[in-house]
Write a protein that holds these residues in place. Structure first.
Motif, PDB file in Angstrom:
ATOM      1  N   VAL A  35       0.904  -1.045   0.127  1.00  0.00           N
ATOM      2  CA  VAL A  35      -0.013   0.041   0.067  1.00  0.00           C
ATOM      3  C   VAL A  35       0.571   1.163   0.093  1.00  0.00           C
ATOM      4  CG1 VAL A  35      -2.135  -1.044   0.812  1.00  0.00           C
ATOM      5  CG2 VAL A  35      -0.291  -0.250   2.738  1.00  0.00           C
ATOM      6  N   THR A  36       2.170   1.140   0.021  1.00  0.00           N
ATOM      7  CA  THR A  36       3.000   2.386   0.245  1.00  0.00           C
ATOM      8  C   THR A  36       3.905   2.587  -0.906  1.00  0.00           C
ATOM      9  OG1 THR A  36       4.443   1.278   1.618  1.00  0.00           O
ATOM     10  CG2 THR A  36       2.785   2.622   2.610  1.00  0.00           C
ATOM     11  N   ALA A  37       4.169   1.342  -1.830  1.00  0.00           N
ATOM     12  CA  ALA A  37       5.078   1.423  -2.906  1.00  0.00           C
ATOM     13  C   ALA A  37       4.975   2.481  -3.735  1.00  0.00           C
ATOM     14  CB  ALA A  37       5.177   0.061  -3.448  1.00  0.00           C
ATOM     15  N   LYS A  38       6.195   3.136  -3.950  1.00  0.00           N
ATOM     16  CA  LYS A  38       6.064   4.331  -4.694  1.00  0.00           C
ATOM     17  C   LYS A  38       6.306   4.085  -6.142  1.00  0.00           C
ATOM     18  CE  LYS A  38       6.615   7.914  -1.370  1.00  0.00           C
ATOM     19  NZ  LYS A  38       7.269   7.125  -0.194  1.00  0.00           N
ATOM     20  N   GLN A  39       7.124   2.793  -6.463  1.00  0.00           N
ATOM     21  CA  GLN A  39       7.586   2.490  -7.841  1.00  0.00           C
ATOM     22  C   GLN A  39       6.295   1.693  -8.216  1.00  0.00           C
ATOM     23  OE1 GLN A  39       9.028   1.800  -4.967  1.00  0.00           O
ATOM     24  NE2 GLN A  39      11.033   2.939  -4.798  1.00  0.00           N
ATOM     25  N   GLN A  40       6.155   1.950  -9.415  1.00  0.00           N
ATOM     26  CA  GLN A  40       5.050   1.052 -10.137  1.00  0.00           C
ATOM     27  C   GLN A  40       5.389  -0.390 -10.399  1.00  0.00           C
ATOM     28  OE1 GLN A  40       3.942   2.729 -13.780  1.00  0.00           O
ATOM     29  NE2 GLN A  40       1.772   1.750 -13.698  1.00  0.00           N
ATOM     30  N   SER A  41       6.856  -0.711 -10.655  1.00  0.00           N
ATOM     31  CA  SER A  41       7.177  -1.950 -10.906  1.00  0.00           C
ATOM     32  C   SER A  41       6.938  -2.761  -9.676  1.00  0.00           C
ATOM     33  CB  SER A  41       8.499  -1.944 -11.324  1.00  0.00           C
ATOM     34  OG  SER A  41       9.536  -1.511 -10.544  1.00  0.00           O
ATOM     35  N   VAL A  42       7.311  -2.061  -8.365  1.00  0.00           N
ATOM     36  CA  VAL A  42       7.203  -2.788  -7.178  1.00  0.00           C
ATOM     37  C   VAL A  42       5.720  -2.941  -6.636  1.00  0.00           C
ATOM     38  CG1 VAL A  42       7.368  -2.576  -4.693  1.00  0.00           C
ATOM     39  CG2 VAL A  42       9.337  -1.621  -6.477  1.00  0.00           C
ATOM     40  N   GLU A  43       4.945  -2.277  -7.056  1.00  0.00           N
ATOM     41  CA  GLU A  43       3.568  -2.219  -6.579  1.00  0.00           C
ATOM     42  C   GLU A  43       3.031  -3.422  -7.654  1.00  0.00           C
ATOM     43  OE1 GLU A  43      -0.282   0.562  -7.125  1.00  0.00           O
ATOM     44  OE2 GLU A  43       1.524   1.272  -7.619  1.00  0.00           O
ATOM     45  N   GLN A  44       3.402  -3.503  -8.905  1.00  0.00           N
ATOM     46  CA  GLN A  44       2.640  -4.559  -9.747  1.00  0.00           C
ATOM     47  C   GLN A  44       3.392  -5.804  -9.421  1.00  0.00           C
ATOM     48  OE1 GLN A  44       0.504  -3.665 -12.054  1.00  0.00           O
ATOM     49  NE2 GLN A  44       0.362  -5.898 -12.134  1.00  0.00           N
ATOM     50  N   LYS A  45       4.628  -5.983  -9.034  1.00  0.00           N
ATOM     51  CA  LYS A  45       5.095  -7.151  -8.615  1.00  0.00           C
ATOM     52  C   LYS A  45       4.337  -7.571  -7.281  1.00  0.00           C
ATOM     53  CE  LYS A  45       9.549  -7.226 -10.521  1.00  0.00           C
ATOM     54  NZ  LYS A  45      10.942  -6.894 -10.431  1.00  0.00           N
ATOM     55  N   ILE A  46       3.947  -7.008  -6.358  1.00  0.00           N
ATOM     56  CA  ILE A  46       3.407  -7.495  -5.073  1.00  0.00           C
ATOM     57  C   ILE A  46       1.817  -7.779  -5.546  1.00  0.00           C
ATOM     58  CG2 ILE A  46       2.676  -6.752  -2.823  1.00  0.00           C
ATOM     59  CD1 ILE A  46       4.983  -4.987  -2.526  1.00  0.00           C
ATOM     60  N   LYS A  47       1.388  -6.988  -6.572  1.00  0.00           N
ATOM     61  CA  LYS A  47       0.036  -7.097  -6.958  1.00  0.00           C
ATOM     62  C   LYS A  47      -0.082  -8.539  -7.670  1.00  0.00           C
ATOM     63  CE  LYS A  47      -3.641  -4.668  -9.173  1.00  0.00           C
ATOM     64  NZ  LYS A  47      -3.819  -3.910 -10.209  1.00  0.00           N
ATOM     65  N   ASN A  48       0.921  -8.670  -8.596  1.00  0.00           N
ATOM     66  CA  ASN A  48       0.777 -10.374  -9.166  1.00  0.00           C
ATOM     67  C   ASN A  48       1.129 -11.391  -8.069  1.00  0.00           C
ATOM     68  OD1 ASN A  48       0.704  -9.119 -11.691  1.00  0.00           O
ATOM     69  ND2 ASN A  48       2.843  -9.244 -11.965  1.00  0.00           N
ATOM     70  N   TYR A  49       1.867 -10.934  -7.040  1.00  0.00           N
ATOM     71  CA  TYR A  49       2.269 -12.185  -6.123  1.00  0.00           C
ATOM     72  C   TYR A  49       1.037 -12.442  -5.459  1.00  0.00           C
ATOM     73  CZ  TYR A  49       4.284 -14.047  -1.721  1.00  0.00           C
ATOM     74  OH  TYR A  49       4.413 -14.570  -0.478  1.00  0.00           O
ATOM     75  N   LEU A  50       0.007 -11.345  -5.103  1.00  0.00           N
ATOM     76  CA  LEU A  50      -1.167 -11.637  -4.491  1.00  0.00           C
ATOM     77  C   LEU A  50      -2.387 -12.142  -5.087  1.00  0.00           C
ATOM     78  CD1 LEU A  50      -1.085  -8.706  -1.969  1.00  0.00           C
ATOM     79  CD2 LEU A  50      -0.184 -11.010  -1.570  1.00  0.00           C
ATOM     80  N   THR A  51      -2.199 -11.807  -6.603  1.00  0.00           N
ATOM     81  CA  THR A  51      -3.316 -12.214  -7.420  1.00  0.00           C
ATOM     82  C   THR A  51      -3.041 -13.217  -8.553  1.00  0.00           C
ATOM     83  OG1 THR A  51      -2.938 -10.193  -8.493  1.00  0.00           O
ATOM     84  CG2 THR A  51      -4.562 -10.280  -6.644  1.00  0.00           C
ATOM     85  N   LYS A  52      -2.701 -12.655  -9.512  1.00  0.00           N
ATOM     86  CA  LYS A  52      -2.409 -13.454 -10.949  1.00  0.00           C
ATOM     87  C   LYS A  52      -1.689 -14.716 -10.776  1.00  0.00           C
ATOM     88  CE  LYS A  52       0.123 -11.829 -15.122  1.00  0.00           C
ATOM     89  NZ  LYS A  52       0.839 -10.969 -15.647  1.00  0.00           N
ATOM     90  N   TRP A  53      -0.245 -14.409 -10.030  1.00  0.00           N
ATOM     91  CA  TRP A  53       0.743 -15.483 -10.235  1.00  0.00           C
ATOM     92  C   TRP A  53      -0.272 -16.754  -9.178  1.00  0.00           C
ATOM     93  CZ3 TRP A  53       5.526 -12.293  -8.793  1.00  0.00           C
ATOM     94  CH2 TRP A  53       5.725 -11.643  -9.909  1.00  0.00           C
TER      95      TRP A  53
END
Ligand code: ATP
Length: 519
Positions: free
Chosen positions: A351-369
């Motif tokens: 919820v605090t990541a400033k870099q889009q790539s970091v945000e996306q990786k965590i999002k993938n980790y919690l959903t898509k992957w």
């Protein structure tokens, strides 16, 4: 009579249950009577989530510090005056162990005179009826509920009721506690309690609150499921400014805390148990100056909470940096990195990541992957006898998942081709049956006895029983074990793909056999 031990065992998390065992063993070895008390009992009976375990011993728990440490607990705070120790139990369970005591309030605003007591006397000093119960964990009376004020009835009636008329005068922090519990449970104050509450408010009893109680009440906010609602209710009743003179809901990062609680729930649904406390405190005080935050932190008795809150931004930055580096160059490496990170850091960074790539990786980790797991061909693996019984199974399941994540296995055929060399040889055929049963069966089928399956017409059921069980759910993400290098632990968590294979696996051989016969 209700079986409270059974209910306790059902309601506690596995870590909490182990924690009960640990505390029980230590108290028993020291010959001290032990009770589970207060909020833990209230939550077990009412069905609300149990945030921490409150134990009371008849004796001095400060004497048990070394024993608790030896048993694997960490001491996070000690309050000598009321002989209470705070424990971080293995896993993510918190507990406090207090001495059974009486409290005599001689002067408003002064700490009470504390004396050791029996558990029965101890229950009389408590704040509300729903918090004044104890469950015996002692041999001989284990499971006995002590409920002298009929707290169970008030839980059923959903009422917050003080034990005696001077309750708010003796300890004005109970005013804040009453609002906090009312906000959390949506339970009203019982009529006379409400009247006492109103007159205590009017009489400004709160001015006599002890500093130590302020610290406790601040820390309690960290573990609320809906901290924003509680803060708003405290503000409305005038208690937030008691916790800090400049605290208003404007100091809260509302978007931040809303996103945090949403992601936390998402992680809980995935099987993680992140301790959101430090992050909650971070967002509740986001718009305070550093000095004010430091002042608030000084009041909190649990130093583990304060330290984690202080370090949260730095740790998140470190994790973000690693997520942008080589260590997370591929999806599989990112998965491994995030699986070995503390869930609370993943939560905070999500919820605090400033870099889009970091945000996306965590999002993938919690959903898509996680959906990639559906591609692991469990039924076919079972047919190949690649089942959890094989020592290499955890590693193999993990390897397949990693290759699928990275797109190195792109189809079922490719995956099976990869897996086939690991299939163990099929077991030898069952020994031929001898004796009368086999003969009769052979006659019935018009075939030699030795060719019959073991259970004649129950063949299908027998085949089902003999077939290897479906693979288990990959282990819950558990950073500690992953750090130790156990391959299964970095494997995905969900159990969903696991339920299906049993049926598929049974259906397939049964369908193939008649075709062979016809040939
Ligand atoms: P939570 O669910 O927020 O942890 P809790 O009821 O467990 O709430 P704690 O602050 O952990 O609250 O305290 C444990 C128990 O100690 C309470 O349930 C209550 O019985 C007793 N207690 C705590 N504070 C007070 C107080 N100010 N006056 C009387 N009893 C108290």
């Amino acid at each position: 009579m209700a079986d409270y031990i059974y209910t306790m065992e059902l309601r506690l998390t596995p870590d909490q249950l182990k924690g009960v065992g640990l505390v029980q063993d230590v108290a028993r070895a020291a010959g001290m009577n032990l009770y589970l008390t207060g909020g833990a009992i209230r939550d077990i009976i009412s069905g609300f989530s149990i945030r921490d375990l409150d134990f009371t011993v008849q004796g001095n728990p400060l004497k048990l510090v070394k024993d608790f440490e030896k048993a694997g607990a960490k001491i996070t705070a000690v309050e000598e005056d009321i002989r209470t120790i705070f424990l971080a139990l293995p896993g993510n369970a918190r507990a406090e162990v207090s001495m059974a005591r009486t409290e005599r309030f001689e002067k408003t605003g002064k700490p009470p005179i504390v004396m050791p007591s029996t558990i029965h006397e101890d229950l009389r000093r408590r704040d509300f009826t729903v918090n004044a119960m104890a469950l015996s964990l002692n041999e001989g009376s284990r499971g006995l509920l002590l409920d002298p004020f009929n707290g169970v009835a008030d839980i059923e009636a959903k009422l917050i009721r003080i034990l005696q008329n001077y309750s708010f005068l003796e300890d004005p922090s109970r005013l804040i506690r009453a609002t906090r519990f009312a906000a959390r449970f949506h339970w009203p104050l019982e009529e006379r309690t409400q009247a006492r509450y109103d007159s205590a408010k009017e009489g400004k009893y709160i001015e006599h609150i002890l500093k130590s109680s302020v610290g406790h009440e601040i820390a309690a906010l960290a573990h609320e499921d809906d901290p924003l609602n509680v803060v708003k209710m405290l503000e409305k009743d005038g208690w937030l400014e008691v916790l800090h003179e400049r605290w208003t809901s404007a100091k809260v990062d509302v978007n931040g805390i809303t996103a945090l609680m949403k992601t936390r729930q998402q992680m809980v649904d995935l099987g993680y148990t992140p301790d959101a406390g430090p992050a909650v405190m971070y967002f509740l005080t986001s718009h305070f100056s550093d000095k004010d935050v430091a002042d608030i932190q000084k009041l909190i008795p649990r130093k583990d909470l304060v330290e984690a809150w202080r370090d949260i931004e730095d740790h998140a930055k470190e994790l973000a940096k690693r997520l942008m580096g080589k260590e997370a160059a591929t999806p599989s490496r990112t998965w491994q990195l995030l699986s070995s990170a503390r869930p609370e850091m993943v939560l905070f960074l999500a919820v605090t990541a400033k870099q889009q790539s970091v945000e996306q990786k965590i999002k993938n980790y919690l959903t898509k992957w996680r959906q990639v797991q559906q591609k692991i061909p469990l039924p076919e693996m079972t047919e190949l006898l690649i089942t959890p019984q094989l020592p290499i199974y955890p590693k193999l399941a993990n390897d397949v998942f990693m290759l699928l994540l990275d797109g190195k296995l792109r189809s079922r055929t490719e995956t099976l081709k990869f897996l086939k060399p690991f299939a163990p040889p099929p077991p030898p055929p069952p020994a031929p049956r001898r004796g009368r049963g086999a003969k009769a069966a052979a006659q019935a089928a018009g075939q030699p006895a030795a060719a019959q399956p073991a259970k004649g017409k129950k063949g299908k059921a027998a085949a089902a029983a003999a077939a290897p069980p479906p693979p288990p759910a990959p282990a819950k993400p558990e950073p500690k074990a992953a750090a130790k290098g156990k391959p299964a632990k970095s494997a995905p968590a969900p159990a969903k793909p696991v339920a299906k294979p049993a049926k598929t696996q049974m259906a397939k051989p049964a369908a193939k056999k008649p075709q062979n016969k016809r040939k």
